[in-house]
Motif scaffolding. Structure first.
Motif, mmCIF file in Angstrom:
data_model
loop_
_atom_site.group_PDB
_atom_site.id
_atom_site.type_symbol
_atom_site.label_atom_id
_atom_site.label_comp_id
_atom_site.label_asym_id
_atom_site.label_seq_id
_atom_site.Cartn_x
_atom_site.Cartn_y
_atom_site.Cartn_z
ATOM 1 N N GLY A 131 -5.118 -9.847 -12.744
ATOM 2 C CA GLY A 131 -4.998 -11.059 -11.927
ATOM 3 C C GLY A 131 -3.910 -10.867 -10.875
ATOM 4 N N ALA A 137 -0.823 5.883 -9.740
ATOM 5 C CA ALA A 137 -0.290 5.460 -8.430
ATOM 6 C C ALA A 137 -0.314 6.584 -7.418
ATOM 7 N N SER A 183 0.824 -1.237 0.000
ATOM 8 C CA SER A 183 0.000 0.000 0.000
ATOM 9 C C SER A 183 0.844 1.268 0.000
ATOM 10 N N ALA A 212 2.789 -3.687 -11.265
ATOM 11 C CA ALA A 212 1.427 -3.225 -11.562
ATOM 12 C C ALA A 212 1.366 -1.721 -11.822
HETATM 13 C C1 LIG Z 1 7.946 7.769 -0.483
HETATM 14 C C2 LIG Z 1 7.426 7.241 -1.787
HETATM 15 C C3 LIG Z 1 8.144 7.509 -2.946
HETATM 16 C C4 LIG Z 1 7.687 7.021 -4.177
HETATM 17 N N1 LIG Z 1 8.411 7.290 -5.300
HETATM 18 C C5 LIG Z 1 8.020 6.785 -6.494
HETATM 19 C C6 LIG Z 1 8.806 6.969 -7.658
HETATM 20 O O1 LIG Z 1 9.865 7.606 -7.622
HETATM 21 N N2 LIG Z 1 8.381 6.406 -8.814
HETATM 22 C C7 LIG Z 1 7.222 5.659 -8.886
HETATM 23 O O2 LIG Z 1 6.896 5.160 -9.959
HETATM 24 N N3 LIG Z 1 6.454 5.470 -7.794
HETATM 25 C C8 LIG Z 1 6.826 6.006 -6.613
HETATM 26 N N4 LIG Z 1 6.070 5.791 -5.479
HETATM 27 C C9 LIG Z 1 4.842 5.001 -5.611
HETATM 28 C C10 LIG Z 1 5.106 3.502 -5.389
HETATM 29 O O3 LIG Z 1 6.353 3.110 -5.847
HETATM 30 C C11 LIG Z 1 4.075 2.700 -6.184
HETATM 31 O O4 LIG Z 1 2.794 3.109 -5.825
HETATM 32 C C12 LIG Z 1 4.207 1.183 -5.979
HETATM 33 O O5 LIG Z 1 3.374 0.548 -6.912
HETATM 34 C C13 LIG Z 1 3.818 0.758 -4.567
HETATM 35 O O6 LIG Z 1 4.026 -0.637 -4.444
HETATM 36 P P1 LIG Z 1 3.230 -1.486 -3.334
HETATM 37 O O7 LIG Z 1 3.873 -2.816 -3.239
HETATM 38 O O8 LIG Z 1 3.102 -0.712 -2.084
HETATM 39 O O9 LIG Z 1 1.836 -1.683 -4.066
HETATM 40 P P2 LIG Z 1 0.390 -1.188 -3.635
HETATM 41 O O10 LIG Z 1 0.437 0.275 -3.456
HETATM 42 O O11 LIG Z 1 -0.145 -2.014 -2.530
HETATM 43 O O12 LIG Z 1 -0.406 -1.542 -4.971
HETATM 44 C C14 LIG Z 1 -0.107 -0.866 -6.165
HETATM 45 C C15 LIG Z 1 -0.819 -1.565 -7.319
HETATM 46 O O13 LIG Z 1 -0.236 -2.848 -7.501
HETATM 47 C C16 LIG Z 1 -1.216 -3.855 -7.515
HETATM 48 N N5 LIG Z 1 -0.572 -5.049 -6.984
HETATM 49 C C17 LIG Z 1 0.187 -5.157 -5.866
HETATM 50 N N6 LIG Z 1 0.638 -6.422 -5.740
HETATM 51 C C18 LIG Z 1 0.154 -7.130 -6.786
HETATM 52 C C19 LIG Z 1 0.258 -8.487 -7.203
HETATM 53 N N7 LIG Z 1 0.961 -9.384 -6.508
HETATM 54 N N8 LIG Z 1 -0.384 -8.863 -8.325
HETATM 55 C C20 LIG Z 1 -1.093 -7.965 -9.053
HETATM 56 N N9 LIG Z 1 -1.216 -6.672 -8.705
HETATM 57 C C21 LIG Z 1 -0.605 -6.258 -7.589
HETATM 58 C C22 LIG Z 1 -2.357 -3.297 -6.666
HETATM 59 O O14 LIG Z 1 -3.603 -3.882 -6.999
HETATM 60 C C23 LIG Z 1 -2.301 -1.820 -7.041
HETATM 61 O O15 LIG Z 1 -3.007 -1.588 -8.230
HETATM 62 C C24 LIG Z 1 6.483 6.255 -4.243
HETATM 63 C C25 LIG Z 1 5.767 5.995 -3.077
HETATM 64 C C26 LIG Z 1 6.242 6.463 -1.855
HETATM 65 C C27 LIG Z 1 5.456 6.154 -0.615
#
Ligand SMILES: Cc1cc2nc3c(=O)[nH]c(=O)nc-3n(C[C@H](O)[C@H](O)[C@H](O)COP(=O)(O)OP(=O)(O)OC[C@H]3O[C@@H](n4cnc5c(N)ncnc54)[C@H](O)[C@@H]3O)c2cc1C
Length: 412
Positions: A141, A371, A17, A88
């Motif tokens: 999926g 995102a 998340s 994703a």
């Molecule tokens: C401090 C900070 C800095 C950031 N900097 C950047 C950056 O520089 N560049 C960038 O691109 N993003 C950045 N982000 C955003 C972050 O990298 C993305 O939102 C990333 O996708 C989060 O990964 P998560 O595992 O927490 O996924 P989540 O936020 O839990 O989910 C993201 C998406 O992935 C899907 N998902 C997760 N796991 C699976 C799975 N196993 N199968 C299918 N779908 C799945 C979810 O349904 C959702 O749609 C940043 C976020 C933070 C908090």
């Protein structure tokens, strides 16, 4: 994970998340966390090919791979994202102009559908599913495991040049000049500056250190926001003070530093619960990309509109994306300039500002990043992502998200 999911309400896979908006949320449905799918499957130290379950985080990968001389080919600004989440959202990093997106380095993964079917997807096997799932917002999926080609680096430490620049024109000149010689580029913008200082900030450019350079150790100091303040600590006074101090933290125009990779790539990960400083109402991110030909004019207009609204952000980041194509069907990064800002949430005032910013992005032919989004209008999403309908055709019928319902299933 059950073989077949039989429930009436929809599902959504969730990683850690770390997405700022509602693309990792599902109101009225069941969110299935992949965080406990966190095992490594295979790591070839000779080739750098790593296979792991989708809930493995980028921090986990670094812990295993970095001591062996391997590094993440692309990393977002948090190491707490999972592999599944990084696929994703087809995430990008400070080296987009060199390495493209995360999806460019994924060699294969397994996709499990809620009907119990599973397929291995790669650029050559089930290629359409591969493309739809990269940047597919979790809708096609569950990714159960993935294989990534890591990158050999001479040293995980980075040699950083930090340049204090005076306005947007200087930012673009620095970006152009740095593109070929520096793997990592990014700028912090003082979004309170105006007039001929509009867009001023600090431009950081870096490369991995040479093999013989000593590696600085990881910083031990972790800051914490232990409580929720009753009101936001981010207000016009604190912003003014922070931005002034931060811009002037460096007296000389250029400073040089060799640093451990962690504070360079993940500065916010060092402040535990940093989001609490926004108080109970929280904050929203706004991240857009503007095509290169319109970048300077549109970014000027965006910063001016933020200034007129008497709004500000101390986490304002500018970066020029390159033209390395992503294999994803839908992906946010595209050639142009991306601007990302955090705003304390002030209800209608924030939404009004976002509407005004959207006007500029739409007119300039830009796009917003799902995102980081909690407000994008359906009509805008469809114009920013012309393959949205195609993604819908790959969507698992039992999977959706609050984001998808907002941009595809509502008429707002
Ligand atoms: C401090 C900070 C800095 C950031 N900097 C950047 C950056 O520089 N560049 C960038 O691109 N993003 C950045 N982000 C955003 C972050 O990298 C993305 O939102 C990333 O996708 C989060 O990964 P998560 O595992 O927490 O996924 P989540 O936020 O839990 O989910 C993201 C998406 O992935 C899907 N998902 C997760 N796991 C699976 C799975 N196993 N199968 C299918 N779908 C799945 C979810 O349904 C959702 O749609 C940043 C976020 C933070 C908090």
């Amino acid at each position: 994970m059950p073989k077949q999911l039989n429930q009436d309400s929809p599902f959504l896979p969730q990683g850690n998340s770390r997405s700022y908006g509602d693309s990792c949320m599902l109101q009225g449905g069941t969110v299935l966390s992949t965080r406990f799918m966190n095992r490594f499957i295979e790591f070839d130290v000779g080739t750098g090919l790593m296979r792991c379950e989708a809930g493995v985080t980028l921090a986990d990968i670094l812990a295993v791979a970095e001591p062996q001389g391997w590094f993440l080919p692309v990393t977002p600004g948090t190491k707490f994202a999972t592999v599944g989440g990084s696929i994703a959202n087809d995430v990008h990093g400070k080296n987009h102009h060199v390495e493209g997106t995360f999806g460019c380095h994924v060699t294969q993964f397994e996709l499990l559908r809620t009907d119990g079917s599973a397929r291995v997807c790669s650029p050559t096997e089930n290629a359409e599913w591969f493309a739809a799932t990269l940047g597919g917002l979790g809708l096609t999926g569950f990714i159960t495991w993935a294989e990534i080609q890591l990158k050999k680096v001479p040293n995980s430490a980075v040699n950083v040049e930090n340049i204090k620049y005076r306005n947007l024109a200087e930012f673009f000149a620095l970006s152009e000049e740095s593109e070929e010689k520096f793997e990592y580029t990014v700028a912090w913008v003082d979004c309170l500056a105006s007039g001929n200082q509009l867009g001023r900030g600090h431009f950081s450019r870096a490369n991995h250190a040479r093999p013989t350079q000593p590696k600085p150790s990881a910083p031990k100091l972790k800051l914490d926001m232990p409580v929720d303040p009753p009101v936001s600590m981010v207000n016009s006074l604190s912003l003014k003070a922070f931005n002034w101090l931060y811009y002037n933290r460096q007296r000389e125009r250029v400073s040089y530093q060799t640093t451990h990779y962690d504070p360079f790539f993940y500065p916010l990960d060092h402040v535990h619960n940093w989001n609490r400083m926004y108080g109970p109402k929280g904050f929203l991110q706004y991240q857009c990309v503007i095509p290169m030909e319109n970048s300077e004019a549109a970014i000027t207009e965006l910063l001016q509109r933020i200034g007129y609204a008497n709004y500000g952000s101390f986490l304002a980041v500018l970066k020029v994306f390159g033209d390395v194509p992503s294999p994803a069907l839908n992906s946010f990064p595209r050639p142009g300039t991306t601007l990302a800002l955090d705003f304390p949430y002030k209800g209608l005032q924030t939404m009004h500002l976002f509407d005004q910013l959207d006007e500029v992005v739409v007119q300039a032919g830009g796009a917003l990043y799902p995102a980081k989004d909690a407000h994008m209008k359906a009509e805008h999403f469809k114009s920013f992502y012309p393959n949205a309908e195609k993604l819908e055709s790959f969507r698992d019928p039992n999977i959706t998200s609050s984001f998808w319902q907002r941009v595809m299933e509502s008429n707002l």
